[in-house]
Design a protein around this motif. Structure first.
Motif, PDB file in Angstrom:
ATOM      1  N   ASP A   1       2.731   2.740   2.132  1.00  0.00           N
ATOM      2  CA  ASP A   1       2.363   3.616   3.218  1.00  0.00           C
ATOM      3  C   ASP A   1       3.638   3.583   4.213  1.00  0.00           C
ATOM      4  O   ASP A   1       3.544   4.349   5.237  1.00  0.00           O
TER       5      ASP A   1
ATOM      6  N   GLY B   1      -3.106   6.902  10.124  1.00  0.00           N
ATOM      7  CA  GLY B   1      -4.205   6.313  10.797  1.00  0.00           C
ATOM      8  C   GLY B   1      -3.772   6.247  12.482  1.00  0.00           C
ATOM      9  O   GLY B   1      -2.397   6.254  12.736  1.00  0.00           O
TER      10      GLY B   1
ATOM     11  N   CYS C   1      -4.520  -4.354  13.930  1.00  0.00           N
ATOM     12  CA  CYS C   1      -5.314  -3.218  13.619  1.00  0.00           C
ATOM     13  C   CYS C   1      -4.687  -2.145  12.351  1.00  0.00           C
ATOM     14  O   CYS C   1      -5.251  -1.277  12.126  1.00  0.00           O
ATOM     15  N   LEU C   2      -3.845  -2.949  11.714  1.00  0.00           N
ATOM     16  CA  LEU C   2      -3.240  -2.400  10.464  1.00  0.00           C
ATOM     17  C   LEU C   2      -3.730  -3.125   9.225  1.00  0.00           C
ATOM     18  O   LEU C   2      -3.981  -4.332   9.388  1.00  0.00           O
TER      19      LEU C   2
ATOM     20  N   MET D   1      -3.921  -1.488   2.331  1.00  0.00           N
ATOM     21  CA  MET D   1      -4.359  -0.237   2.265  1.00  0.00           C
ATOM     22  C   MET D   1      -3.642   0.805   3.128  1.00  0.00           C
ATOM     23  O   MET D   1      -3.282   0.620   4.142  1.00  0.00           O
ATOM     24  N   ASP D   2      -3.385   2.058   2.386  1.00  0.00           N
ATOM     25  CA  ASP D   2      -2.658   3.156   3.046  1.00  0.00           C
ATOM     26  C   ASP D   2      -3.148   3.673   4.324  1.00  0.00           C
ATOM     27  O   ASP D   2      -4.273   4.431   4.441  1.00  0.00           O
ATOM     28  N   ASP D   3      -2.700   3.248   5.431  1.00  0.00           N
ATOM     29  CA  ASP D   3      -3.276   3.686   6.822  1.00  0.00           C
ATOM     30  C   ASP D   3      -2.165   4.098   7.681  1.00  0.00           C
ATOM     31  O   ASP D   3      -2.136   4.059   9.005  1.00  0.00           O
TER      32      ASP D   3
ATOM     33  N   GLU E   1       2.654  -4.918   8.873  1.00  0.00           N
ATOM     34  CA  GLU E   1       1.340  -4.606   9.163  1.00  0.00           C
ATOM     35  C   GLU E   1       0.530  -5.992   9.277  1.00  0.00           C
ATOM     36  O   GLU E   1      -0.467  -5.937  10.030  1.00  0.00           O
TER      37      GLU E   1
ATOM     38  N   PRO F   1      -5.321   3.830  15.080  1.00  0.00           N
ATOM     39  CA  PRO F   1      -6.274   3.101  15.564  1.00  0.00           C
ATOM     40  C   PRO F   1      -6.260   2.891  17.102  1.00  0.00           C
ATOM     41  O   PRO F   1      -7.464   2.526  17.775  1.00  0.00           O
TER      42      PRO F   1
ATOM     43  N   ASP G   1       0.785  -1.292  -0.019  1.00  0.00           N
ATOM     44  CA  ASP G   1      -0.100  -0.041  -0.002  1.00  0.00           C
ATOM     45  C   ASP G   1       0.877   1.275   0.036  1.00  0.00           C
ATOM     46  O   ASP G   1       0.260   2.354   0.039  1.00  0.00           O
TER      47      ASP G   1
ATOM     48  N   SER H   1       0.478   8.512  14.979  1.00  0.00           N
ATOM     49  CA  SER H   1       0.125   7.819  13.807  1.00  0.00           C
ATOM     50  C   SER H   1       0.756   6.547  13.936  1.00  0.00           C
ATOM     51  O   SER H   1       1.830   6.390  14.393  1.00  0.00           O
ATOM     52  N   ASN H   2       0.209   5.663  12.802  1.00  0.00           N
ATOM     53  CA  ASN H   2       0.857   4.509  12.786  1.00  0.00           C
ATOM     54  C   ASN H   2       2.317   4.412  12.066  1.00  0.00           C
ATOM     55  O   ASN H   2       2.987   3.524  12.751  1.00  0.00           O
TER      56      ASN H   2
END
Length: 327
Positions: free
Chosen positions: A292, A314, A304-305, A309-311, A299, A316, A290, A322-323
């Motif tokens: 990211d 995020g 939680c990752l 998908m680029d998170d 991930e 969580p 992704d 941030s992550n």
């Protein structure tokens, strides 16, 4: 109750020649049934029906009854008898006939309701009456005796000779003989009858393809690859996973090999096996699917990752970090 009838190959009879056609009765998804007898109605003005033992190749318990029994000038009956209470999902018989004159002869398979009460088929314990019409038989002339009717050879006169026995030749060099093309319904003068860039022999050899219909862009095995693409890379268009490594051909059409079992490999060297990436929907050819900045295995190891998908931005766990920053 109506059932479909499947016939092996086109029913084209050559005048003066004995033929045997396998006819399969299929219950079309209905519950198992038991057959007692069948009969065939035909047109005696065009063909001679020669009887023939009823056949159920997969069922040794079934055998043909004595016969055929001529009931009337236009009706012949054969029969199947059960051993015990064997149930099955389909049966059939061999239609033996000889064309006597040119024209079309309509054969009809008629199922009746007991030896005494005209019982023929039972679904469970309930007698059923049904009637199925078999594809018409086309009776044609074959002047040179090569198995191909004159009208077929005349229609394809660019490469066939109606006066010469040329059934074994292959004028279009597609590895299919003329008689094979006749039986398949393809053009003996064109290597690719339907012009879909897949040769006739390639399509005829694969049950999911149709050599007379342009299906190059179709995807019968639902693996994400068109038939033309599967031919180009050497995969099976009729199987979603050619090499049987649990990864679909479409997924492997990249840095993994759809023709070799490489499920345990790690094409992108990110410590996740190829099959693990397939299950995660990540890219087996990229360490960070992704993009990211968090590697796929990092991930994947954290519920939680989302590695696909680029998170990165995020949070969580709601700790104001941030992550990416927590990496």
């Amino acid at each position: 109750q109506r059932y479909k009838v499947a016939v092996a190959g086109p029913i084209v009879g050559i005048v003066g020649t004995n033929h045997a056609v396998s006819v399969q009765v299929d219950q079309n998804g209905r519950p198992p049934y038991q057959a007692v007898q069948w009969k065939v109605q035909y047109d005696p003005s065009k063909v001679t029906y020669m009887g023939g033992a009823a056949s159920a190749p997969a069922l040794a318990a079934f055998s043909s009854c004595s016969g055929p029994v001529h009931i009337s000038p236009t009706l012949t009956m054969g029969c199947l008898k059960t051993a015990g209470t064997t149930s099955f999902t389909g049966t059939g018989f061999t239609l033996n006939f000889r064309c006597d004159t040119t024209g079309t002869a309509n054969y009809t398979l008629i199922e009746l309701l007991a030896p005494t009460a005209q019982t023929f088929i039972k679904i469970g314990t309930t007698p059923q009456l049904f009637r199925v019409t078999v594809e018409p038989v086309q009776c044609k002339v074959d002047g040179d005796g090569d198995g191909m009717p004159d009208d077929f050879e005349t229609a394809n006169s660019a490469c066939l000779n109606v006066a010469v026995a040329d059934a074994g030749l292959d004028p279009d060099t597609d590895t299919l003989t003329n008689i094979a093309e006749f039986n398949a319904g393809t053009n003996p003068c064109a290597a690719d009858t339907d012009a879909d860039t897949m040769p006739d022999d390639y399509e005829v050899a694969r049950a999911c393809l149709n050599a007379t219909v342009a299906d190059g862009a179709a995807n019968p095995d639902a693996d994400g690859l068109t038939n033309v693409t599967e031919r180009a890379i050497g995969t099976n268009p009729c199987a979603a996973d050619t090499d049987g490594d649990t990864m679909t051909d479409g997924y492997e059409n990249g840095c993994t090999n759809p023709l070799a079992n490489d499920a345990s490999g790690d094409a992108d060297s990110d410590t996740l096996t190829n099959v693990a990436e397939f299950v995660l929907s990540t890219n087996a050819c990229s360490t960070d699917t992704d993009a990211d900045t968090m590697p796929d295995p990092y991930e994947a190891a954290r519920p939680c990752l989302l590695p696909a998908m680029d998170d990165g931005a995020g949070d969580p766990d709601a700790d104001a970090s941030s992550n990416v920053s927590e990496q």
